[in-house]
Design a protein around this motif. Sequence first.
Motif, PDB file in Angstrom:
ATOM      1  N   ALA A 288       0.847  -1.200   0.000  1.00 26.04           N
ATOM      2  CA  ALA A 288       0.000   0.000   0.000  1.00 26.04           C
ATOM      3  C   ALA A 288       0.879   1.246   0.000  1.00 26.04           C
ATOM      4  O   ALA A 288       1.984   1.227   0.562  1.00 26.04           O
ATOM      5  N   ARG A 289       0.389   2.301  -0.615  1.00 26.15           N
ATOM      6  CA  ARG A 289       1.111   3.570  -0.602  1.00 26.15           C
ATOM      7  C   ARG A 289       0.886   4.263   0.733  1.00 26.15           C
ATOM      8  O   ARG A 289      -0.212   4.258   1.279  1.00 26.15           O
ATOM      9  N   HIS A 290       1.950   4.876   1.261  1.00 28.99           N
ATOM     10  CA  HIS A 290       1.884   5.592   2.534  1.00 28.99           C
ATOM     11  C   HIS A 290       2.302   7.042   2.313  1.00 28.99           C
ATOM     12  O   HIS A 290       3.379   7.308   1.784  1.00 28.99           O
ATOM     13  N   MET A 291       1.442   7.963   2.698  1.00 26.77           N
ATOM     14  CA  MET A 291       1.700   9.402   2.608  1.00 26.77           C
ATOM     15  C   MET A 291       2.083   9.857   1.204  1.00 26.77           C
ATOM     16  O   MET A 291       2.777  10.852   1.031  1.00 26.77           O
TER      17      MET A 291
ATOM     18  N   THR B 140       0.063  18.630   2.889  1.00 31.12           N
ATOM     19  CA  THR B 140       0.789  18.855   1.636  1.00 31.12           C
ATOM     20  C   THR B 140       0.006  18.358   0.417  1.00 31.12           C
ATOM     21  O   THR B 140       0.502  18.412  -0.703  1.00 31.12           O
ATOM     22  N   GLY B 141      -1.204  17.879   0.630  1.00 33.51           N
ATOM     23  CA  GLY B 141      -2.014  17.321  -0.450  1.00 33.51           C
ATOM     24  C   GLY B 141      -1.945  15.809  -0.436  1.00 33.51           C
ATOM     25  O   GLY B 141      -0.993  15.225   0.052  1.00 33.51           O
ATOM     26  N   GLY B 142      -2.979  15.212  -0.949  1.00 34.95           N
ATOM     27  CA  GLY B 142      -3.035  13.757  -0.956  1.00 34.95           C
ATOM     28  C   GLY B 142      -3.570  13.200   0.353  1.00 34.95           C
ATOM     29  O   GLY B 142      -4.125  13.923   1.181  1.00 34.95           O
ATOM     30  N   VAL B 143      -3.367  11.893   0.529  1.00 35.94           N
ATOM     31  CA  VAL B 143      -3.918  11.195   1.686  1.00 35.94           C
ATOM     32  C   VAL B 143      -2.868  10.301   2.329  1.00 35.94           C
ATOM     33  O   VAL B 143      -1.852   9.983   1.723  1.00 35.94           O
ATOM     34  N   LEU B 144      -3.142   9.901   3.566  1.00 37.09           N
ATOM     35  CA  LEU B 144      -2.214   9.069   4.324  1.00 37.09           C
ATOM     36  C   LEU B 144      -2.051   7.675   3.710  1.00 37.09           C
ATOM     37  O   LEU B 144      -0.943   7.164   3.615  1.00 37.09           O
ATOM     38  N   VAL B 145      -3.181   7.063   3.294  1.00 37.31           N
ATOM     39  CA  VAL B 145      -3.154   5.695   2.769  1.00 37.31           C
ATOM     40  C   VAL B 145      -3.730   5.685   1.354  1.00 37.31           C
ATOM     41  O   VAL B 145      -4.848   6.151   1.136  1.00 37.31           O
TER      42      VAL B 145
ATOM     43  N   GLU C  92     -11.328   0.886  -1.402  1.00 40.97           N
ATOM     44  CA  GLU C  92     -12.612   1.528  -1.123  1.00 40.97           C
ATOM     45  C   GLU C  92     -13.780   0.752  -1.713  1.00 40.97           C
ATOM     46  O   GLU C  92     -14.900   0.844  -1.225  1.00 40.97           O
ATOM     47  N   ASP C  93     -13.530  -0.053  -2.756  1.00 43.05           N
ATOM     48  CA  ASP C  93     -14.574  -0.918  -3.316  1.00 43.05           C
ATOM     49  C   ASP C  93     -15.063  -1.943  -2.291  1.00 43.05           C
ATOM     50  O   ASP C  93     -16.142  -2.502  -2.435  1.00 43.05           O
TER      51      ASP C  93
ATOM     52  N   ARG D 203      -5.445   4.394  -2.141  1.00 45.33           N
ATOM     53  CA  ARG D 203      -6.619   3.548  -2.406  1.00 45.33           C
ATOM     54  C   ARG D 203      -6.237   2.231  -3.054  1.00 45.33           C
ATOM     55  O   ARG D 203      -6.864   1.206  -2.806  1.00 45.33           O
ATOM     56  N   LYS D 204      -5.242   2.236  -3.901  1.00 40.77           N
ATOM     57  CA  LYS D 204      -4.864   1.026  -4.637  1.00 40.77           C
ATOM     58  C   LYS D 204      -3.964   0.147  -3.775  1.00 40.77           C
ATOM     59  O   LYS D 204      -2.984   0.611  -3.197  1.00 40.77           O
TER      60      LYS D 204
END
Length: 193
Positions: free
Chosen positions: A36-39, A172-177, A160-161, A179-180
Amino acid sequence: MTSSTAPVTRDWEGLTIPTAGTYLLDAAHKRVGFVARHMMVSKVRGEFADASATITVAEDPLRSAVDATIQAATINTNQADRDAHLRSPEFLDVENFPTLEFRSTGVKSRDGNQFVLTGDLTIRGVTRPVDLEVEFEGVGRSPFGQDIFGFSAAAEIDREDFGLTWNVALETGGVLVGRKIKIEIEGEAVRQA
């Protein structure tokens, strides 16, 4: 386990594959992982320690089937607080949804040892179709007389699905976690019957 004189393999469209039968995922030789992507800047890797699967290899390999169960509480990202959060109702909600399930619905041959395994993935009681890109790694007989084959598989899902919508907006924009989520599976399967 088969007798030492029974055939272990067969040829199918130029590929050496296992003979038909029922195989179980070997608990000692598997990894059911994810990324998962972080920050928005890095990747976090994790895995589920407890996963089982029954793989039915059919006479026609494209009619083979997989039935897998993952114990949600065994999630491990090597960080105790994060793992506790992932088990909580904000993510997997393991008390109410103790397992993740995968049931295959079809197999398509791609090229050589590449296949697509289509199926239904259930997380938190939500079922969505998923295509696993599968690489058949080989087949043989272990020194202990067990017929085995190896494989790897990967897919990407939108968490999220499946109702996994918790997040935090970053200054700084974006999200902590992200979606993909990339699913990464490596394993060996052992003949049962």
